[in-house]
Design a protein around this motif. Structure first.
Motif, PDB file in Angstrom:
ATOM      1  N   ASN A 176       0.827  -1.210   0.000  1.00  0.00           N
ATOM      2  CA  ASN A 176       0.000   0.000   0.000  1.00  0.00           C
ATOM      3  C   ASN A 176       0.863   1.263   0.000  1.00  0.00           C
ATOM      4  OD1 ASN A 176      -2.797   0.392  -0.175  1.00  0.00           O
ATOM      5  ND2 ASN A 176      -2.889   1.203   1.899  1.00  0.00           N
ATOM      6  N   VAL A 177       2.000   1.207   0.699  1.00  0.00           N
ATOM      7  CA  VAL A 177       2.917   2.347   0.733  1.00  0.00           C
ATOM      8  C   VAL A 177       3.700   2.459  -0.575  1.00  0.00           C
ATOM      9  CG1 VAL A 177       5.002   3.232   1.854  1.00  0.00           C
ATOM     10  CG2 VAL A 177       3.127   2.334   3.240  1.00  0.00           C
ATOM     11  N   LEU A 178       4.086   1.323  -1.138  1.00  0.00           N
ATOM     12  CA  LEU A 178       4.957   1.322  -2.309  1.00  0.00           C
ATOM     13  C   LEU A 178       4.255   1.834  -3.566  1.00  0.00           C
ATOM     14  CD1 LEU A 178       7.760   0.569  -3.370  1.00  0.00           C
ATOM     15  CD2 LEU A 178       6.895  -1.738  -3.806  1.00  0.00           C
ATOM     16  N   GLY A 179       2.968   1.508  -3.732  1.00  0.00           N
ATOM     17  CA  GLY A 179       2.254   1.869  -4.961  1.00  0.00           C
ATOM     18  C   GLY A 179       2.307   3.353  -5.293  1.00  0.00           C
ATOM     19  N   PRO A 180       1.877   4.258  -4.406  1.00  0.00           N
ATOM     20  CA  PRO A 180       1.889   5.690  -4.738  1.00  0.00           C
ATOM     21  C   PRO A 180       3.291   6.232  -5.000  1.00  0.00           C
ATOM     22  CG  PRO A 180       0.482   5.256  -2.830  1.00  0.00           C
ATOM     23  CD  PRO A 180       1.224   4.001  -3.108  1.00  0.00           C
ATOM     24  N   VAL A 181       4.298   5.707  -4.290  1.00  0.00           N
ATOM     25  CA  VAL A 181       5.661   6.198  -4.499  1.00  0.00           C
ATOM     26  C   VAL A 181       6.160   5.798  -5.888  1.00  0.00           C
ATOM     27  CG1 VAL A 181       8.018   6.165  -3.630  1.00  0.00           C
ATOM     28  CG2 VAL A 181       6.104   6.065  -2.028  1.00  0.00           C
ATOM     29  N   LEU A 182       5.905   4.566  -6.299  1.00  0.00           N
ATOM     30  CA  LEU A 182       6.295   4.119  -7.636  1.00  0.00           C
ATOM     31  C   LEU A 182       5.579   4.937  -8.708  1.00  0.00           C
ATOM     32  CD1 LEU A 182       6.309   0.249  -7.110  1.00  0.00           C
ATOM     33  CD2 LEU A 182       8.295   1.719  -7.444  1.00  0.00           C
ATOM     34  N   GLU A 183       4.316   5.246  -8.468  1.00  0.00           N
ATOM     35  CA  GLU A 183       3.554   6.042  -9.440  1.00  0.00           C
ATOM     36  C   GLU A 183       4.137   7.449  -9.552  1.00  0.00           C
ATOM     37  OE1 GLU A 183      -1.158   6.705 -10.541  1.00  0.00           O
ATOM     38  OE2 GLU A 183      -0.577   5.890  -8.609  1.00  0.00           O
ATOM     39  N   ARG A 184       4.558   8.003  -8.433  1.00  0.00           N
ATOM     40  CA  ARG A 184       5.151   9.341  -8.459  1.00  0.00           C
ATOM     41  C   ARG A 184       6.486   9.342  -9.192  1.00  0.00           C
ATOM     42  NH1 ARG A 184       5.878  13.273  -3.163  1.00  0.00           N
ATOM     43  NH2 ARG A 184       6.710  15.090  -4.292  1.00  0.00           N
ATOM     44  N   LEU A 185       7.225   8.248  -9.119  1.00  0.00           N
ATOM     45  CA  LEU A 185       8.504   8.140  -9.819  1.00  0.00           C
ATOM     46  C   LEU A 185       8.339   7.790 -11.288  1.00  0.00           C
ATOM     47  CD1 LEU A 185      10.630   6.253  -7.127  1.00  0.00           C
ATOM     48  CD2 LEU A 185      10.803   8.658  -7.779  1.00  0.00           C
ATOM     49  N   GLY A 186       7.099   7.584 -11.740  1.00  0.00           N
ATOM     50  CA  GLY A 186       6.857   7.263 -13.141  1.00  0.00           C
ATOM     51  C   GLY A 186       6.977   5.790 -13.472  1.00  0.00           C
ATOM     52  N   ARG A 187       7.096   4.937 -12.471  1.00  0.00           N
ATOM     53  CA  ARG A 187       7.180   3.483 -12.701  1.00  0.00           C
ATOM     54  C   ARG A 187       5.765   2.901 -12.613  1.00  0.00           C
ATOM     55  NH1 ARG A 187      11.731   1.513  -8.561  1.00  0.00           N
ATOM     56  NH2 ARG A 187      10.872  -0.487  -9.258  1.00  0.00           N
ATOM     57  N   PHE A 188       4.977   3.171 -13.661  1.00  0.00           N
ATOM     58  CA  PHE A 188       3.544   2.878 -13.595  1.00  0.00           C
ATOM     59  C   PHE A 188       3.243   1.376 -13.627  1.00  0.00           C
ATOM     60  CE2 PHE A 188       3.849   7.094 -15.781  1.00  0.00           C
ATOM     61  CZ  PHE A 188       3.414   7.846 -14.708  1.00  0.00           C
ATOM     62  N   ASP A 189       4.011   0.612 -14.408  1.00  0.00           N
ATOM     63  CA  ASP A 189       3.787  -0.837 -14.417  1.00  0.00           C
ATOM     64  C   ASP A 189       4.066  -1.452 -13.047  1.00  0.00           C
ATOM     65  OD1 ASP A 189       3.032  -0.866 -17.089  1.00  0.00           O
ATOM     66  OD2 ASP A 189       5.098  -1.071 -17.795  1.00  0.00           O
ATOM     67  N   ASP A 190       5.163  -1.013 -12.424  1.00  0.00           N
ATOM     68  CA  ASP A 190       5.473  -1.508 -11.082  1.00  0.00           C
ATOM     69  C   ASP A 190       4.425  -1.049 -10.068  1.00  0.00           C
ATOM     70  OD1 ASP A 190       7.754  -2.738 -12.015  1.00  0.00           O
ATOM     71  OD2 ASP A 190       9.043  -1.023 -11.583  1.00  0.00           O
ATOM     72  N   ALA A 191       3.918   0.181 -10.261  1.00  0.00           N
ATOM     73  CA  ALA A 191       2.874   0.682  -9.361  1.00  0.00           C
ATOM     74  C   ALA A 191       1.607  -0.166  -9.490  1.00  0.00           C
ATOM     75  CB  ALA A 191       2.567   2.140  -9.682  1.00  0.00           C
ATOM     76  N   ALA A 192       1.246  -0.529 -10.731  1.00  0.00           N
ATOM     77  CA  ALA A 192       0.069  -1.379 -10.926  1.00  0.00           C
ATOM     78  C   ALA A 192       0.245  -2.729 -10.234  1.00  0.00           C
ATOM     79  CB  ALA A 192      -0.186  -1.571 -12.421  1.00  0.00           C
TER      80      ALA A 192
END
Length: 389
Positions: A176-192
């Motif tokens: 839950n913590v990792l998803g928004p941070v990955l999305e902010r860094l532009g790593r959208f596949d990893d965020a998904a």
């Protein structure tokens, strides 16, 4: 070629800086040895020898005083006075006695010289080859201070959380913590992927489904794909008023060419939204983009709307311009109203006065320049209006 020549000069200078003190010490010690071995010693050598003999004499005198005091040949007060005086002289003589100079081994000096000649270039090359390159561009100081620190802190956080999740893959809170941070860094596949794991280990929720849909849309370049739309529909099924799900479902309708459906979704979302909702300006801008009113002009009281029906076109236009001018005056006095600035910009665009719209956008940015969150909302709203420059 010039760069490598400069590097070579720097290496030679570093080697010289190491060898120069070694050479001076060696010469100084050899000269000292020759001076001590010669038959005719100079006055400085004689002074040193004299001071050494003085120290020995004073020590013998102290011993003699203790012996006389023990034998009763001298009274205690006299012995104490003599002891103080002799001790003072002993300290003065000892203070001028030079400390012994350690002799440096020739073998170690040669080893240090070889290390400086061979080791320094090898270490420099070993460090430069994997890390440096003469073709790398410079990194201006202004860019180093703008956001780089935060990016590094986010990347460090991601590494730490990912390492934790490798050992504890069922930690739903970590995903839950990792998803928004990955999305902010532009790593959208990893965020998904992180949002999917969050759903697996934390359970269903409208927020998690909407976050997954947003990551999928971002990975597709802003297009609401069929997979992303399914996630938004699941989120709305869990919470009919979820703002993110409704916004993206309206965006999906717009991308499909169903602008009326998009306007209907966004109007319903705005009707239920709090007046201070941070995403409200974005939805209003989207509504204006598809032809909805979106609050482009200042809201009119019911009696004003009734009265305007009997006005001529010119009078109605004058009334609208007056309201826009009053809105502009209010924003000059209180520039914190992001929604008000966006309404003013849209009003100028609807009236066909793009120059005033550009001027209002500039004034708005200046008014909230010190508030990063409001500036972000303003820029997003202006971007949807085509004024993101």
């Amino acid at each position: 070629m010039t760069l490598w020549f400069v590097f070579a000069l720097m290496t030679v200078a570093a080697i010289f800086a190491v060898l120069w003190p070694l050479g001076r010490r060696a010469r100084a010690q050899s000269q000292g040895s020759e001076g001590q071995g010669s038959e005719g010693q100079d006055s400085e050598g004689q002074d040193t020898e004299n001071r050494g003999s003085e120290v020995a004499v004073y020590k013998d005198q102290l011993t003699e005083i203790e012996r006389d005091l023990g034998a009763g040949l001298i009274a205690a007060p006299e012995a104490e006075a003599a002891r103080v005086e002799i001790s003072r002289r002993l300290l003065a003589a000892a203070a001028h006695e030079p400390a012994p100079v350690p002799k440096s081994s020739l073998k170690w000096r040669r080893a240090a010289a070889v290390l400086a000649l061979v080791g320094l270039p090898l270490v420099a090359i070993g460090v430069y080859m994997p890390l440096g390159s003469p073709k790398l561009q410079d990194f201006p100081l202004a860019q180093r201070g703008s956001g780089s620190g935060m990016a590094r802190s986010l990347e460090t956080l991601v590494v730490q959380v990912e390492q934790h999740l490798e050992k504890n893959p069922t930690d739903g809170r970590g995903w839950n913590v990792l998803g928004p941070v990955l999305e902010r860094l532009g790593r959208f596949d990893d965020a998904a992927r992180a949002y999917r794991n969050s759903l697996t280990y934390n359970g269903e929720s409208a927020e998690r489904r909407a976050n997954l849909g947003e990551a999928l849309s971002a990975a597709a370049g802003g297009v609401v794909t069929a997979e992303a739309k399914t996630e938004f529909e699941r989120a709305r099924a869990l919470d009919a008023d979820d703002p993110k799900a409704n916004y993206f479902l309206g965006l999906a309708a717009e991308q499909d060419g169903r602008k009326d459906d998009a306007a209907t979704i966004w109007r319903a979302l705005l009707a239920k939204a709090p007046a201070d909702a941070p995403w409200r300006p974005v939805v209003q801008s989207a509504l204006a983009r598809v032809g909805g009113s979106g609050g482009a002009l200042p809201a009119l009281p019911d009696e004003t709307i009734t009265a305007s029906r009997d006005m001529s076109e010119g009078d109605r236009g004058a009334m609208v311009r007056g309201m826009v001018e009053r809105l502009a005056m209010r924003l000059k006095q209180n520039g914190d109203d992001v929604e008000g600035w966006l309404r003013l910009v849209r009003a100028y665009l609807v009236m066909g006065d793009r120059d005033k719209a550009m001027g209002a956008s500039t004034d708005a940015r200046q008014a909230i320049a010190n508030d990063a969150e409001r500036l972000r909302q303003l820029n997003e709203g202006l971007k949807t209006l085509g004024l993101d420059g």
